[in-house]
Scaffold this active site. Structure first.
Site, short mmCIF file in Angstrom:
data_model
loop_
_atom_site.label_atom_id
_atom_site.label_comp_id
_atom_site.label_asym_id
_atom_site.label_seq_id
_atom_site.Cartn_x
_atom_site.Cartn_y
_atom_site.Cartn_z
N ASP A 7 0.87 -1.18 0.00
CA ASP A 7 0.00 0.00 0.00
C ASP A 7 0.91 1.23 0.00
OD1 ASP A 7 0.87 0.41 2.61
OD2 ASP A 7 -1.14 0.43 3.49
N CYS A 64 3.29 -2.82 4.00
CA CYS A 64 2.41 -1.69 4.31
C CYS A 64 3.16 -0.85 5.34
CB CYS A 64 1.03 -2.17 4.77
SG CYS A 64 0.97 -3.06 6.34
N THR A 66 3.11 -0.88 8.68
CA THR A 66 3.64 -1.72 9.77
C THR A 66 3.98 -3.13 9.31
OG1 THR A 66 1.41 -2.43 10.29
CG2 THR A 66 2.26 -0.51 11.51
N HIS A 97 10.62 -23.45 9.14
CA HIS A 97 9.67 -24.16 10.02
C HIS A 97 8.21 -23.98 9.63
CE1 HIS A 97 12.59 -24.57 13.70
NE2 HIS A 97 13.07 -25.11 12.58
N HIS A 132 8.01 -30.40 11.01
CA HIS A 132 7.36 -29.11 10.70
C HIS A 132 6.23 -29.28 9.69
CE1 HIS A 132 10.37 -27.33 13.14
NE2 HIS A 132 11.32 -27.88 12.40
C1 RB5 Z 1 -1.93 3.03 6.30
O1 RB5 Z 1 -1.94 4.30 6.83
C2 RB5 Z 1 -1.53 2.01 7.33
O2 RB5 Z 1 -2.57 1.83 8.25
C3 RB5 Z 1 -1.13 0.72 6.68
O3 RB5 Z 1 -0.08 0.94 5.81
C4 RB5 Z 1 -0.68 -0.39 7.60
O4 RB5 Z 1 0.29 0.07 8.48
C5 RB5 Z 1 -1.71 -1.19 8.25
O5 RB5 Z 1 -1.46 -2.15 8.98
#
Ligand code: RB5
Length: 146
Positions: A7, A64, A66, A97, A132
């Protein structure tokens, strides 16, 4: 083939990974997004994962902000085992694993240098099988019960 998806929060990291893989002559398919304009990560995860599953034995990298939202979304696709990692050990052992087929990372968590190291170990490590395999089969069984 390595399938890439991100994203807006993971866009720049995906671009760095794409350049890193292409420099090594590794074939990549970029499933988007293609700019820092805001997009919804579940849709990118679904599209990328469907392409991974349609190409047997292939692996994917999703980014993304996080790495968490896109990994949660990816793990809703039957047949996907996505691991959100920000350290080398986890990226290696999720192949050994868990037979993970998707590596997820956060563009707001990890820098491109470290991320590319995780990508390299993820792509170059084979599933160990053995005990595994039984556990991965149990993951699949849970998936099939839903
Ligand atoms: C987008 O702002 C953010 O929420 C997305 O990139 C991600 O971190 C979601 O888990």
């Amino acid at each position: 083939m390595v399938y890439l998806g991100a994203d807006h929060g993971g866009f720049l990291l995906k671009e760095a990974i794409k350049a890193h893989l292409e420099e090594q002559g590794i074939a990549v398919t970029d499933c988007g997004t293609y700019s820092e304009e805001s997009v919804d990560y579940p849709l990118i995860a679904k599209e990328t994962c469907q392409r991974i599953l349609a190409d047997e034995g292939s692996l994917g990298i999703l980014c993304c902000g996080t790495g968490i939202g896109i990994s949660m979304s990816a793990n809703k696709v039957k047949g996907i085992r996505a691991a959100c990692c920000s350290d080398y050990f986890s990226a290696k052992y999720t192949r050994l694993h868990n037979n993970a087929n998707v590596l997820c990372m956060g563009g707001r968590v990890i820098g491109p240098g470290a991320a590319c190291e995780l990508v390299d170990v993820f792509l170059n490590t084979e599933f160990e099988g053995g005990r595994h395999q039984r556990r991965v089969d149990q993951i699949t069984a849970i998936e099939n019960e839903q």
